[in-house]
Scaffold this motif. Structure first.
Motif, PDB file in Angstrom:
ATOM      1  N   ARG A 123       6.637   1.281   3.421  1.00  0.00           N
ATOM      2  CA  ARG A 123       5.999   0.108   2.824  1.00  0.00           C
ATOM      3  C   ARG A 123       5.598  -0.906   3.898  1.00  0.00           C
ATOM      4  N   GLU A 127       1.827  -2.280   4.725  1.00  0.00           N
ATOM      5  CA  GLU A 127       1.469  -3.698   4.815  1.00  0.00           C
ATOM      6  C   GLU A 127       0.704  -3.979   6.110  1.00  0.00           C
ATOM      7  N   GLU A 130      -2.814  -2.612   5.875  1.00  0.00           N
ATOM      8  CA  GLU A 130      -3.646  -3.426   5.001  1.00  0.00           C
ATOM      9  C   GLU A 130      -4.153  -4.661   5.744  1.00  0.00           C
TER      10      GLU A 130
END
Length: 401
Positions: A123, A127, A130
């Protein structure tokens, strides 16, 4: 001496001719009469004798449902061994043999090990990917970023998303859950066991609906249709019903029979798999008479039938079709709607023979014959000891005690 020899020769020749005349007179082509011919000859002989008395009963047909009866059993709809899809040590197994579970209930739980940390790492990488992708888009608006760099940033973000999804799936696989509502039949893992992908956790059986399965002969399969109601009489005395859901299209090569399957509701799981069941399938309605199987006889071709009396006091043989068997008798079709059945003495008479009927129970009129002619009033069974009267003189003589 010479005359003696001549005389002896003549006598010997005459004896030989006499013997040959007997052999030549025989018809070598003569064959013994057939069974049918013997019966006809017997019937012709009986015509010249006094008509025998037989006991008879007037019977009225009633509507009966013809059924196909099969021997089958109950069978659960599916049996599945629920297996592990990832490796790990078993830390929890909340079910045991005989447990009822709903779809999605936990069966076995595996140790998480480092899966939670791996998911957090994936995760964080997503992030970061992104942020880099969004920054590339802003630089592109100012003209400081190429299309190639933007595509690379987008690919890194997609790879990070896929990694997160894989981690989540692997984490979810540590919980082995029931694929459907059913019962736990067997358990294969204990707490502390280490499993790898493919190891079974438990075996589950789906008990609702329960199936009634059997096999039908090739002569009866054409009478069955999907949706027909099957009544199953279990060996423990219970009765269940359900519609036909499957009729096999291929015959078993050994028995030449076809599979038949019906579904029966079993919400409380009271029906168990493997119970011997007698399956009754109604196919049509016919007019039938209830008679004793002891009255059955065979014709010259080995077909089953019974002997009855027509309106002329003559014996007739009728082929019958067994509709249903009961403890008190057999329901048969193939007789006239109202028929006079010979109940005693049928083995002593043949078709076409004249008889004197002695009626059972009440003085009813015998039935009509196949030509539909009404019985004559002279045949009415009176209240006398004979219980039957006839206009035939010979029969009247035979009726005297």
């Amino acid at each position: 001496m010479r005359g003696t020899y001549i005389t002896a020769s003549i006598i010997a020749l005459l004896i030989v001719l006499w013997l040959l005349s007997g052999q030549l007179g025989e018809d070598s082509s003569t064959e013994p009469p057939s069974l049918a011919q013997a019966k006809q000859e017997r019937a012709a002989e009986i015509e010249d004798t006094v008509a025998p008395r037989v006991r008879a009963r007037v019977m009225q047909a009633s509507p009966q449902v013809r059924q196909v009866v099969l021997r089958g059993r109950t069978e659960n709809k599916r049996t599945v061994q629920v297996k592990a899809e990832t490796s790990g040590r078993v830390i929890e197994r909340p079910v045991d043999r005989g447990s009822e579970v709903a779809a999605g209930d936990l069966l076995c739980r595996l140790n998480l090990e480092d899966r939670q940390a791996g998911l957090a790492e994936a995760r964080a990488a997503l992030e970061q990917a992104e942020i880099e992708y969004q920054a590339s888009l802003r630089l592109k608006e100012k003209g400081f970023q190429s299309e190639t760099a933007i595509a690379q940033a987008k690919a890194r973000r997609a790879a990070a998303e896929a990694q997160v999804e894989r981690r989540e799936i692997d984490l979810a696989r540590t919980e082995i859950r029931a694929p459907f509502a059913g019962m736990v039949e067997e358990v294969h893992l204990e707490i502390g066991d280490y499993v790898t992908p493919g190891n079974g956790c438990v075996t589950m059986v789906d008990m609702n609906p329960m199936l009634l399965v059997g096999r039908v002969s090739e002569s009866q399969v054409a009478r069955l249709e999907k949706g027909q109601t099957i009544t199953g009489k279990l060996s423990d005395g219970r009765t269940v019903q359900g519609p036909i859901t499957f009729i096999g299209q291929q015959a078993d090569p050994q028995t030449r029979t076809y599979a038949v399957q019906a579904e029966v509701a079993n919400p409380d799981n009271t029906l168990r798999s493997g119970i011997t069941t007698r399956l009754h399938i109604p196919v049509d309605e016919v007019l039938a008479h209830r008679i004793s199987p002891a009255l059955f006889t065979l014709d010259d071709e080995g077909r089953v039938g019974v002997r009855v009396i027509n309106d002329r006091n003559r014996v007739e043989f009728h082929l019958v079709d067994i509709v249903r068997e009961e403890p008190g008798g057999v329901w048969v079709a193939g007789l006239p709607e109202v028929t006079t059945l010979i109940t005693l003495g049928q083995e002593l008479v043949v078709a076409g023979q004249r008889v004197v009927p002695v009626f059972e129970g009440s003085p009813e009129m015998p039935a009509k014959s196949n030509d539909g002619t009404a019985p004559s009033s002279s045949r009415a069974a009176g209240p006398d000891t004979g219980r039957g009267r006839t206009s035939d003189p010979a029969a009247t003589v035979a009726a005297k005690p």
